[in-house]
Design a protein around this motif. Structure first.
Motif, PDB file in Angstrom:
ATOM      1  N   ALA A  17       0.755  -1.226  -0.061  1.00 26.71           N
ATOM      2  CA  ALA A  17      -0.109   0.078  -0.004  1.00 26.71           C
ATOM      3  C   ALA A  17       0.868   1.264   0.090  1.00 26.71           C
ATOM      4  CB  ALA A  17      -0.810   0.109   1.352  1.00 26.71           C
ATOM      5  N   SER A  18       2.146   1.363   0.758  1.00 28.97           N
ATOM      6  CA  SER A  18       2.700   2.374   0.768  1.00 28.97           C
ATOM      7  C   SER A  18       3.770   2.607  -0.197  1.00 28.97           C
ATOM      8  CB  SER A  18       3.361   2.606   2.240  1.00 28.97           C
ATOM      9  OG  SER A  18       2.143   2.567   3.333  1.00 28.97           O
ATOM     10  N   PHE A  19       4.490   1.463  -0.543  1.00 28.42           N
ATOM     11  CA  PHE A  19       5.639   1.437  -1.293  1.00 28.42           C
ATOM     12  C   PHE A  19       5.551   0.720  -2.866  1.00 28.42           C
ATOM     13  CE2 PHE A  19       7.135   1.191   3.167  1.00 28.42           C
ATOM     14  CZ  PHE A  19       7.263   2.635   3.304  1.00 28.42           C
ATOM     15  N   GLY A  20       4.283   0.339  -3.068  1.00 24.27           N
ATOM     16  CA  GLY A  20       4.201  -0.501  -4.077  1.00 24.27           C
ATOM     17  C   GLY A  20       4.150   0.732  -5.706  1.00 24.27           C
ATOM     18  N   THR A  21       4.468  -0.008  -6.478  1.00 25.34           N
ATOM     19  CA  THR A  21       4.656   0.734  -7.847  1.00 25.34           C
ATOM     20  C   THR A  21       3.578   1.076  -8.410  1.00 25.34           C
ATOM     21  OG1 THR A  21       5.615  -1.131  -8.854  1.00 25.34           O
ATOM     22  CG2 THR A  21       7.112   0.427  -7.936  1.00 25.34           C
ATOM     23  N   ARG A  22       2.665   0.069  -8.294  1.00 25.20           N
ATOM     24  CA  ARG A  22       1.338   0.264  -9.084  1.00 25.20           C
ATOM     25  C   ARG A  22       0.188   0.763  -8.298  1.00 25.20           C
ATOM     26  NH1 ARG A  22      -0.316  -5.056 -12.338  1.00 25.20           N
ATOM     27  NH2 ARG A  22      -1.952  -3.666 -12.420  1.00 25.20           N
ATOM     28  N   ALA A  23      -0.341   1.957  -8.761  1.00 24.53           N
ATOM     29  CA  ALA A  23      -1.374   2.642  -7.729  1.00 24.53           C
ATOM     30  C   ALA A  23      -2.434   1.634  -7.555  1.00 24.53           C
ATOM     31  CB  ALA A  23      -1.763   3.909  -8.352  1.00 24.53           C
ATOM     32  N   ASP A  24      -2.981   0.842  -8.685  1.00 18.72           N
ATOM     33  CA  ASP A  24      -4.114   0.141  -8.243  1.00 18.72           C
ATOM     34  C   ASP A  24      -3.774  -1.020  -7.383  1.00 18.72           C
ATOM     35  OD1 ASP A  24      -2.377  -1.045 -10.037  1.00 18.72           O
ATOM     36  OD2 ASP A  24      -3.982  -2.422 -10.993  1.00 18.72           O
ATOM     37  N   ARG A  25      -2.904  -1.577  -7.266  1.00 17.57           N
ATOM     38  CA  ARG A  25      -2.517  -2.701  -6.124  1.00 17.57           C
ATOM     39  C   ARG A  25      -2.280  -2.018  -4.957  1.00 17.57           C
ATOM     40  NH1 ARG A  25       1.828  -6.839  -9.276  1.00 17.57           N
ATOM     41  NH2 ARG A  25       0.154  -7.408 -10.742  1.00 17.57           N
ATOM     42  N   ALA A  26      -1.751  -0.771  -4.892  1.00 18.91           N
ATOM     43  CA  ALA A  26      -1.356   0.071  -3.550  1.00 18.91           C
ATOM     44  C   ALA A  26      -2.786   0.364  -3.005  1.00 18.91           C
ATOM     45  CB  ALA A  26      -0.653   1.175  -3.800  1.00 18.91           C
ATOM     46  N   LYS A  27      -3.709   0.859  -3.742  1.00 21.29           N
ATOM     47  CA  LYS A  27      -5.176   1.120  -3.411  1.00 21.29           C
ATOM     48  C   LYS A  27      -5.976  -0.222  -2.985  1.00 21.29           C
ATOM     49  CE  LYS A  27      -9.497   3.435  -4.605  1.00 21.29           C
ATOM     50  NZ  LYS A  27     -10.088   3.982  -5.729  1.00 21.29           N
ATOM     51  N   THR A  28      -5.764  -1.181  -3.385  1.00 21.80           N
ATOM     52  CA  THR A  28      -6.478  -2.453  -2.942  1.00 21.80           C
ATOM     53  C   THR A  28      -5.793  -3.004  -1.756  1.00 21.80           C
ATOM     54  OG1 THR A  28      -6.981  -3.089  -5.360  1.00 21.80           O
ATOM     55  CG2 THR A  28      -6.936  -4.776  -3.886  1.00 21.80           C
ATOM     56  N   ALA A  29      -4.402  -2.981  -1.709  1.00 24.74           N
ATOM     57  CA  ALA A  29      -3.948  -3.425  -0.333  1.00 24.74           C
ATOM     58  C   ALA A  29      -4.363  -2.723   0.844  1.00 24.74           C
ATOM     59  CB  ALA A  29      -2.251  -3.479  -0.502  1.00 24.74           C
ATOM     60  N   ARG A  30      -4.197  -1.439   0.474  1.00 24.05           N
ATOM     61  CA  ARG A  30      -4.812  -0.639   1.802  1.00 24.05           C
ATOM     62  C   ARG A  30      -6.269  -0.573   2.081  1.00 24.05           C
ATOM     63  NH1 ARG A  30      -2.699   1.322   6.119  1.00 24.05           N
ATOM     64  NH2 ARG A  30      -4.246   0.558   6.747  1.00 24.05           N
ATOM     65  N   HIS A  31      -7.030  -0.957   0.983  1.00 21.20           N
ATOM     66  CA  HIS A  31      -8.473  -1.241   1.345  1.00 21.20           C
ATOM     67  C   HIS A  31      -8.785  -2.631   2.063  1.00 21.20           C
ATOM     68  CE1 HIS A  31     -12.831  -1.620   0.636  1.00 21.20           C
ATOM     69  NE2 HIS A  31     -12.578  -2.863   0.072  1.00 21.20           N
ATOM     70  N   ILE A  32      -7.955  -3.605   1.554  1.00 19.00           N
ATOM     71  CA  ILE A  32      -7.997  -4.716   2.421  1.00 19.00           C
ATOM     72  C   ILE A  32      -7.518  -4.841   3.581  1.00 19.00           C
ATOM     73  CG2 ILE A  32      -6.744  -7.325   2.415  1.00 19.00           C
ATOM     74  CD1 ILE A  32      -6.883  -7.201  -0.620  1.00 19.00           C
ATOM     75  N   ALA A  33      -6.488  -4.234   3.936  1.00 19.61           N
ATOM     76  CA  ALA A  33      -6.012  -3.875   5.313  1.00 19.61           C
ATOM     77  C   ALA A  33      -6.960  -2.995   6.197  1.00 19.61           C
ATOM     78  CB  ALA A  33      -4.571  -3.024   5.412  1.00 19.61           C
ATOM     79  N   ASN A  34      -7.647  -1.923   5.772  1.00 22.03           N
ATOM     80  CA  ASN A  34      -8.597  -1.305   6.461  1.00 22.03           C
ATOM     81  C   ASN A  34      -9.811  -2.175   6.699  1.00 22.03           C
ATOM     82  OD1 ASN A  34      -6.984   0.856   6.484  1.00 22.03           O
ATOM     83  ND2 ASN A  34      -8.102   2.134   4.716  1.00 22.03           N
ATOM     84  N   THR A  35     -10.279  -2.953   5.743  1.00 21.19           N
ATOM     85  CA  THR A  35     -11.236  -3.917   5.997  1.00 21.19           C
ATOM     86  C   THR A  35     -10.888  -4.968   7.255  1.00 21.19           C
ATOM     87  OG1 THR A  35     -11.878  -3.727   3.623  1.00 21.19           O
ATOM     88  CG2 THR A  35     -12.839  -5.552   4.736  1.00 21.19           C
ATOM     89  N   HIS A  36      -9.729  -5.416   7.189  1.00 20.58           N
ATOM     90  CA  HIS A  36      -9.492  -6.287   8.336  1.00 20.58           C
ATOM     91  C   HIS A  36      -9.342  -5.524   9.542  1.00 20.58           C
ATOM     92  CE1 HIS A  36      -8.723  -9.771   5.741  1.00 20.58           C
ATOM     93  NE2 HIS A  36      -7.642  -9.175   5.317  1.00 20.58           N
TER      94      HIS A  36
END
Length: 127
Positions: free
Chosen positions: A97-116
């Motif tokens: 979420a913080s250091f990924g190079t692909r914005a779509d993956r970073a956004k998805t990762a943060r969303h998953i983390a927030n959901t948890h």
């Protein structure tokens, strides 16, 4: 094997363990999972010098106390192992979420983390 394939394989292995613990429907494992998630969040916030780390530290302490109070004798190693596995998996999400190079993956990762985290917070009274 590329680094991404290796990370994906590690996620699958970790997710399998997480799913098995959830399937056991043991509240101690749920509390340990949340303690691991908030540990990862707290350390990530420290890394980014984010003052929200104090909030994560309080949530983590709550879940550590709940975990300690709820596991049965002989479960200590399994509970700790589960907590560490979840922490590592959650930390990987935060890194993406913080250091990924692909914005779509970073956004998805943060969303998953927030959901948890939202799911974990529903386990705390008064949250």
């Amino acid at each position: 094997m590329s680094r991404i394939k290796t990370m994906c394989a590690a996620f699958v292995v970790m997710a399998t363990g997480i799913t098995q613990a959830a399937a056991d429907n043991d509240i101690a494992f749920s509390f340990a999972e949340c303690a691991g998630r908030f540990s990862a969040e707290m350390e990530h916030a420290w890394l980014l010098n984010d003052p929200v780390a104090q909030v994560y530290e309080q949530d983590r302490a709550s879940f550590v106390s709940l975990t300690d109070a709820s596991f049965a004798p002989g479960q200590g190693r399994a509970i700790l192992s589960h907590r560490v596995e979840v922490k590592l998996a959650h930390a990987a999400l935060l890194q993406q979420a913080s250091f990924g190079t692909r914005a779509d993956r970073a956004k998805t990762a943060r969303h998953i983390a927030n959901t948890h985290l939202t799911t974990c917070r529903t386990l705390l009274l008064g949250s």
